[in-house]
Design an enzyme around this catalytic site. Structure first.
Site, PDB file in Angstrom:
ATOM      1  N   PHE A  13       0.828  -1.201   0.000  1.00 25.69           N
ATOM      2  CA  PHE A  13       0.000   0.000   0.000  1.00 25.69           C
ATOM      3  C   PHE A  13       0.864   1.253   0.000  1.00 25.69           C
ATOM      4  O   PHE A  13       2.021   1.216   0.388  1.00 25.69           O
ATOM      5  CB  PHE A  13      -0.948  -0.006   1.208  1.00 25.69           C
ATOM      6  CG  PHE A  13      -1.907  -1.160   1.177  1.00 25.69           C
ATOM      7  CD1 PHE A  13      -3.035  -1.109   0.371  1.00 25.69           C
ATOM      8  CD2 PHE A  13      -1.663  -2.306   1.905  1.00 25.69           C
ATOM      9  CE1 PHE A  13      -3.915  -2.182   0.310  1.00 25.69           C
ATOM     10  CE2 PHE A  13      -2.528  -3.382   1.853  1.00 25.69           C
ATOM     11  CZ  PHE A  13      -3.660  -3.318   1.057  1.00 25.69           C
ATOM     12  N   CYS A  14       0.285   2.357  -0.408  1.00 30.75           N
ATOM     13  CA  CYS A  14       0.947   3.641  -0.519  1.00 30.75           C
ATOM     14  C   CYS A  14       1.751   3.943   0.750  1.00 30.75           C
ATOM     15  O   CYS A  14       1.232   3.741   1.845  1.00 30.75           O
ATOM     16  CB  CYS A  14      -0.107   4.728  -0.751  1.00 30.75           C
ATOM     17  SG  CYS A  14       0.578   6.347  -1.071  1.00 30.75           S
ATOM     18  N   PRO A  15       2.993   4.339   0.613  1.00 30.19           N
ATOM     19  CA  PRO A  15       3.718   4.668  -0.608  1.00 30.19           C
ATOM     20  C   PRO A  15       4.572   3.517  -1.141  1.00 30.19           C
ATOM     21  O   PRO A  15       5.462   3.740  -1.961  1.00 30.19           O
ATOM     22  CB  PRO A  15       4.603   5.828  -0.175  1.00 30.19           C
ATOM     23  CG  PRO A  15       4.999   5.450   1.227  1.00 30.19           C
ATOM     24  CD  PRO A  15       3.752   4.776   1.798  1.00 30.19           C
ATOM     25  N   ASP A  40      -2.742  -1.328  -5.393  1.00 28.32           N
ATOM     26  CA  ASP A  40      -3.094  -0.091  -4.698  1.00 28.32           C
ATOM     27  C   ASP A  40      -3.606   0.916  -5.720  1.00 28.32           C
ATOM     28  O   ASP A  40      -2.866   1.360  -6.600  1.00 28.32           O
ATOM     29  CB  ASP A  40      -1.870   0.462  -3.968  1.00 28.32           C
ATOM     30  CG  ASP A  40      -2.149   1.763  -3.231  1.00 28.32           C
ATOM     31  OD1 ASP A  40      -3.328   2.011  -2.892  1.00 28.32           O
ATOM     32  OD2 ASP A  40      -1.200   2.518  -3.002  1.00 28.32           O
TER      33      ASP A  40
END
Length: 77
Positions: A13-15, A40
């Site tokens: 997931f981000c980042p 994502d």
């Protein structure tokens, strides 16, 4: 001769996916392309923004039936 690298960041997931892309781009030669695989949804917006900011080339972005984004970037400098 250019080569293509595939970075599988699915499940991250981000980042995370963007950080994977950045780390791999640093190791590539000018003209090489990278395919980032990401689940994502933010990657579809974050990656093109980063690519534009640093001056590389977006080759294409598509999402497959399973929800994985396939983001293609060419290193230009």
């Amino acid at each position: 001769m250019s080569t293509q690298r595939v970075v599988d960041a699915r499940g991250s997931f981000c980042p995370g996916p963007l950080m994977e892309l950045i780390a791999n781009m640093k190791m590539m030669a000018v003209g090489d392309t990278l395919e980032l695989l990401s689940t994502d949804a933010g990657s579809a917006a974050d990656v093109p923004e980063w690519v534009k900011k640093v001056g590389h080339e977006m080759v294409g972005t598509e999402q497959d039936a399973e929800g994985t984004w396939h983001i293609h970037v060419r290193k230009t400098k």
